[in-house]
Write a protein that holds these residues in place. Structure first.
Motif, PDB file in Angstrom:
ATOM      1  N   ARG A 159       7.568   1.759  -7.669  1.00  0.00           N
ATOM      2  CA  ARG A 159       7.466   0.739  -8.718  1.00  0.00           C
ATOM      3  C   ARG A 159       8.805   0.081  -9.020  1.00  0.00           C
ATOM      4  NH1 ARG A 159       9.225   3.898 -13.461  1.00  0.00           N
ATOM      5  NH2 ARG A 159       8.463   5.975 -12.975  1.00  0.00           N
ATOM      6  N   TRP A 176      11.195   5.568  -6.837  1.00  0.00           N
ATOM      7  CA  TRP A 176       9.746   5.333  -6.893  1.00  0.00           C
ATOM      8  C   TRP A 176       9.426   3.918  -6.394  1.00  0.00           C
ATOM      9  CZ3 TRP A 176       7.394   9.672  -7.484  1.00  0.00           C
ATOM     10  CH2 TRP A 176       7.859  10.644  -8.371  1.00  0.00           C
ATOM     11  N   ARG A 189       8.977  10.213   0.955  1.00  0.00           N
ATOM     12  CA  ARG A 189       7.668  10.850   1.158  1.00  0.00           C
ATOM     13  C   ARG A 189       6.633   9.833   1.609  1.00  0.00           C
ATOM     14  NH1 ARG A 189       6.670  15.773   0.038  1.00  0.00           N
ATOM     15  NH2 ARG A 189       8.262  17.049  -0.988  1.00  0.00           N
ATOM     16  N   ASN A 190       6.705   8.642   1.030  1.00  0.00           N
ATOM     17  CA  ASN A 190       5.810   7.574   1.466  1.00  0.00           C
ATOM     18  C   ASN A 190       5.975   7.287   2.950  1.00  0.00           C
ATOM     19  OD1 ASN A 190       3.925   5.806  -0.189  1.00  0.00           O
ATOM     20  ND2 ASN A 190       5.537   6.248  -1.674  1.00  0.00           N
ATOM     21  N   VAL A 191       7.229   7.216   3.366  1.00  0.00           N
ATOM     22  CA  VAL A 191       7.484   6.871   4.766  1.00  0.00           C
ATOM     23  C   VAL A 191       7.046   8.008   5.692  1.00  0.00           C
ATOM     24  CG1 VAL A 191       9.318   6.407   6.428  1.00  0.00           C
ATOM     25  CG2 VAL A 191       9.294   5.222   4.241  1.00  0.00           C
ATOM     26  N   SER A 192       7.173   9.241   5.205  1.00  0.00           N
ATOM     27  CA  SER A 192       6.846  10.372   6.081  1.00  0.00           C
ATOM     28  C   SER A 192       5.346  10.661   6.106  1.00  0.00           C
ATOM     29  CB  SER A 192       7.602  11.617   5.618  1.00  0.00           C
ATOM     30  OG  SER A 192       7.045  12.071   4.410  1.00  0.00           O
ATOM     31  N   LEU A 193       4.569   9.860   5.392  1.00  0.00           N
ATOM     32  CA  LEU A 193       3.127  10.100   5.330  1.00  0.00           C
ATOM     33  C   LEU A 193       2.503  10.071   6.727  1.00  0.00           C
ATOM     34  CD1 LEU A 193       1.049  10.438   2.970  1.00  0.00           C
ATOM     35  CD2 LEU A 193       0.404   8.081   3.426  1.00  0.00           C
ATOM     36  N   ARG A 198       7.379   2.828   7.247  1.00  0.00           N
ATOM     37  CA  ARG A 198       6.318   3.820   7.353  1.00  0.00           C
ATOM     38  C   ARG A 198       5.511   3.626   8.635  1.00  0.00           C
ATOM     39  NH1 ARG A 198       2.200   3.317   2.651  1.00  0.00           N
ATOM     40  NH2 ARG A 198       1.749   1.400   3.780  1.00  0.00           N
ATOM     41  N   ARG A 257       0.811  -1.222   0.000  1.00  0.00           N
ATOM     42  CA  ARG A 257       0.000   0.000   0.000  1.00  0.00           C
ATOM     43  C   ARG A 257       0.841   1.267   0.000  1.00  0.00           C
ATOM     44  NH1 ARG A 257      -5.663  -1.302   3.193  1.00  0.00           N
ATOM     45  NH2 ARG A 257      -5.821  -3.435   2.504  1.00  0.00           N
ATOM     46  N   LEU A 258       1.905   1.266  -0.792  1.00  0.00           N
ATOM     47  CA  LEU A 258       2.684   2.493  -0.965  1.00  0.00           C
ATOM     48  C   LEU A 258       1.988   3.366  -2.002  1.00  0.00           C
ATOM     49  CD1 LEU A 258       6.307   1.044  -1.090  1.00  0.00           C
ATOM     50  CD2 LEU A 258       5.099   2.006   0.857  1.00  0.00           C
ATOM     51  N   LEU A 259       2.133   4.682  -1.859  1.00  0.00           N
ATOM     52  CA  LEU A 259       1.560   5.579  -2.846  1.00  0.00           C
ATOM     53  C   LEU A 259       2.474   5.592  -4.065  1.00  0.00           C
ATOM     54  CD1 LEU A 259       0.609   8.575  -0.527  1.00  0.00           C
ATOM     55  CD2 LEU A 259      -0.856   6.715  -1.339  1.00  0.00           C
ATOM     56  N   PRO A 260       1.988   5.146  -5.210  1.00  0.00           N
ATOM     57  CA  PRO A 260       2.880   5.039  -6.368  1.00  0.00           C
ATOM     58  C   PRO A 260       3.404   6.389  -6.836  1.00  0.00           C
ATOM     59  CG  PRO A 260       0.615   4.484  -6.976  1.00  0.00           C
ATOM     60  CD  PRO A 260       0.638   4.627  -5.489  1.00  0.00           C
ATOM     61  N   TRP A 261       2.702   7.465  -6.467  1.00  0.00           N
ATOM     62  CA  TRP A 261       3.105   8.783  -6.964  1.00  0.00           C
ATOM     63  C   TRP A 261       4.029   9.530  -6.001  1.00  0.00           C
ATOM     64  CZ3 TRP A 261      -2.009   7.170  -6.672  1.00  0.00           C
ATOM     65  CH2 TRP A 261      -2.661   7.453  -5.466  1.00  0.00           C
ATOM     66  N   GLU A 262       4.436   8.889  -4.939  1.00  0.00           N
ATOM     67  CA  GLU A 262       5.374   9.560  -4.045  1.00  0.00           C
ATOM     68  C   GLU A 262       6.641   8.713  -3.927  1.00  0.00           C
ATOM     69  OE1 GLU A 262       3.702  10.883  -0.380  1.00  0.00           O
ATOM     70  OE2 GLU A 262       2.484  12.356  -1.429  1.00  0.00           O
TER      71      GLU A 262
END
Ligand SMILES: Nc1ncnc2c1ncn2[C@@H]1O[C@H](COP(=O)(O)OP(=O)(O)O)[C@@H](O)[C@H]1O
Ligand SMILES: [Mg+2]
Lengths: 266, 238
Positions: free
Chosen positions: B126, B124, B93-97, B140, B84-89
């Protein structure tokens, strides 16, 4: 290994050149056919004559102001239509109540080919600027609306769940999950809307205008200046292509994360 | 009924009493009791469809409940079966969500360092393998400094070797951060390797518990756990 590394960009460049080859050949054939009199100038003037007409019109100051008028109309109409479509799309995408209230009516309106509204629009606005901008805005708002709602509705609910377990605020959820998630779809709507904006403008300007590219074409028709008529068609085409290029550029910039838009070899 | 793990002196990070969760007429969690102490690693085993995910979702506040109480203390973080990582970050940034206080990037960088991806901050999602993506998901979760970490079969989709590496990594991370952990798994060996306590779930209740340290030989836990899961006799279904 080395050979492979170098061959990749080379192949891409070859394909790029190849993709430009056919338009160039077509223009070349067009020119030769006209030169040898196989196509009469009253049917289709050769590209060189069209170019000449462009230069003459630019020099005597007739072309650029008209181009400016057309672009301003398209831009104004697009901004209005895109804002309305985007806002409605956001509201309907987020709220099931708004969807129940608005979506069916909007979909029914969309089923009407917007050009069929032309006579009505002329009755409302006359043939002034209002009619043209309204028509462009109308044509633009639907694709933007549809793709915005679609983008929001197609969001992966698992990512929203993840956002809630990370305790995101509503604003953070919109900014970091919903908006970027819906962006590919929104941009597709933008790209599509640029095409409809242009189509709407061409129609609107051909109905009656005292300035603009369409006016130029009408004026030329009166005097059977096929070179100017073809020039206006070429201008419409070039601007359409430019608008599409802008949309593609936005997609590449904003969707760098997306496998479909990723730069090669990344 | 005795609450499993109810040694009352250590504070609980989560205490659940009489939890009921239904889908229409179907009762999935049936007056379930559960208590996880601070820093304790609990594994939850049970056959597919017995309600493990449902329990975890309820604890995470993702689903409503129809009865009972849930008391939690401190923050809670979840690692799902999919990353469930954000593909656009990018990764940091994903970890700092969801990080709000302090220098988000530094914290994220440190967390990624801990899971062995300190050199991929700007990459990224991906471009990651399944194991790497799951490591980012763990980073995260841990960067939130949770008092309770919920893991729903986080290694189920990984190959056997990667899974063993992830077990080691998880143990070292848990030793460093000391959250309470509830790990849902269907892998008996995994639960024995990782957990202090193993709970067996059936028909929406916790029916048995095993404290791994009570056994001198871990192979005997395995025998008991397999038996509780319905594989009597052999100690292993194989
Ligand atoms: N959204 C849902 N709607 C209806 N039934 C559900 C839903 N989610 C889970 N269930 C039912 O709840 C039961 C427990 O599911 P789950 O918690 O996912 O099991 P597992 O232990 O395999 O994680 C299953 O029988 C499943 O059919
Ligand atoms: Mg499950």
């Amino acid at each position: 290994m080395k050979k492979f590394l170098f061959s990749a960009p080379l192949k891409e460049r070859t394909l790029f050149l190849l993709s430009w080859a056919s338009p160039v050949i077509i223009v070349f054939l067009w020119e030769t056919y006209c030169r040898f009199g196989l196509i009469g100038p009253e049917i289709l003037p050769p590209p060189s004559t069209v170019l000449l007409a462009a230069i003459t019109l630019t020099k005597n100051g007739a072309l650029l102001p008209d181009l400016g008028v057309s672009l301003t109309r398209a831009a104004t109409g697009w901004c209005i239509g895109a804002s309305i479509g985007f806002l409605l799309g956001l509201i309907v995408g987020f709220s099931s109540i708004a969807k129940a209230v608005l979506d069916r009516s909007i979909q029914m309106l969309r089923a009407v080919p917007f050009l069929a509204l032309l006579p009505l629009v002329i009755v409302w606005f006359g043939v002034g600027e209002g009619q043209k901008i309204f028509l462009v805005a109308l044509g633009v708002s639907f694709p933007v609306y549809i793709n915005t709602t679609l983008g929001i509705r197609q969001l992966d609910p698992k990512l929203l769940e993840m956002g809630s377990t990370q305790r995101l605020t509503t604003y953070e959820t919109i900014r970091r999950i919903i908006f970027p998630g819906a962006l590919p779809s929104i941009l597709m709507g933008v790209r599509y809307s640029l095409a409809t904006a242009w189509l709407a403008l061409v129609i609107a300007e051909t109905i009656g205008a005292s300035a603009g590219i369409g006016f130029l074409a009408l004026d030329a028709r009166e005097f059977l200046q096929t070179d100017v008529i073809v020039l206006t068609i070429v201008i419409y085409a070039v601007i359409g292509v430019c608008a599409d290029a802008v949309a593609r550029f936005l997609e590449r910039r904003l969707l760098a994360w997306h496998p479909n838009y990723a730069p090669k070899g990344c | 009924m005795e609450i499993p793990g109810g040694e009352q002196q250590t504070p609980a990070v989560v205490a659940v009493q009489g939890l009921v969760r239904t889908y229409g007429p179907k009762v999935v969690l049936n007056k379930l009791h559960l208590r996880i102490r601070k820093g304790e690693f609990v594994a939850l085993l049970g056959e597919s469809g017995c309600g493990k995910t449902t329990l975890l979702r309820v604890l995470a506040g993702l689903d409503p409940i129809q009865g009972g109480t849930i008391q939690t203390s401190g923050t809670l973080a979840v690692v799902f079966q999919e990353h469930r990582l954000l593909p656009w970050e990018n990764l940091w940034r994903n970890v700092s969500l969801g990080l709000r206080c302090g220098p988000a990037k530094e914290k994220a960088a440190k967390a990624l360092e801990e899971v062995g991806l300190g050199d991929r901050l700007d990459d990224w999602p991906r471009n990651l393998s399944g194991g790497q993506a799951q490591r980012v998901a763990i980073a995260r979760a841990l960067v939130q400094e949770p008092a309770l970490l919920l893991l729903d079969e986080p290694f189920a989709s990984l190959d056997a070797l990667t899974r063993i590496k992830m077990h080691k990594l998880l143990l070292s991370l848990i030793a460093a951060h000391k959250p309470g952990v509830l790990l849902v798994t269907h892998d008996v060996l995994e639960s024995i390797v990782l957990a202090d306590r193993i709970l067996i779930m059936r028909d929406g209740c916790i029916v048995k518990e095993y404290v791994v340290n009570d056994y001198a030989d871990k192979r005997t836990v395995q025998v008991d756990v397999f038996e509780a899961l319905g594989f009597a006799g052999g100690g292993s279904p194989y």
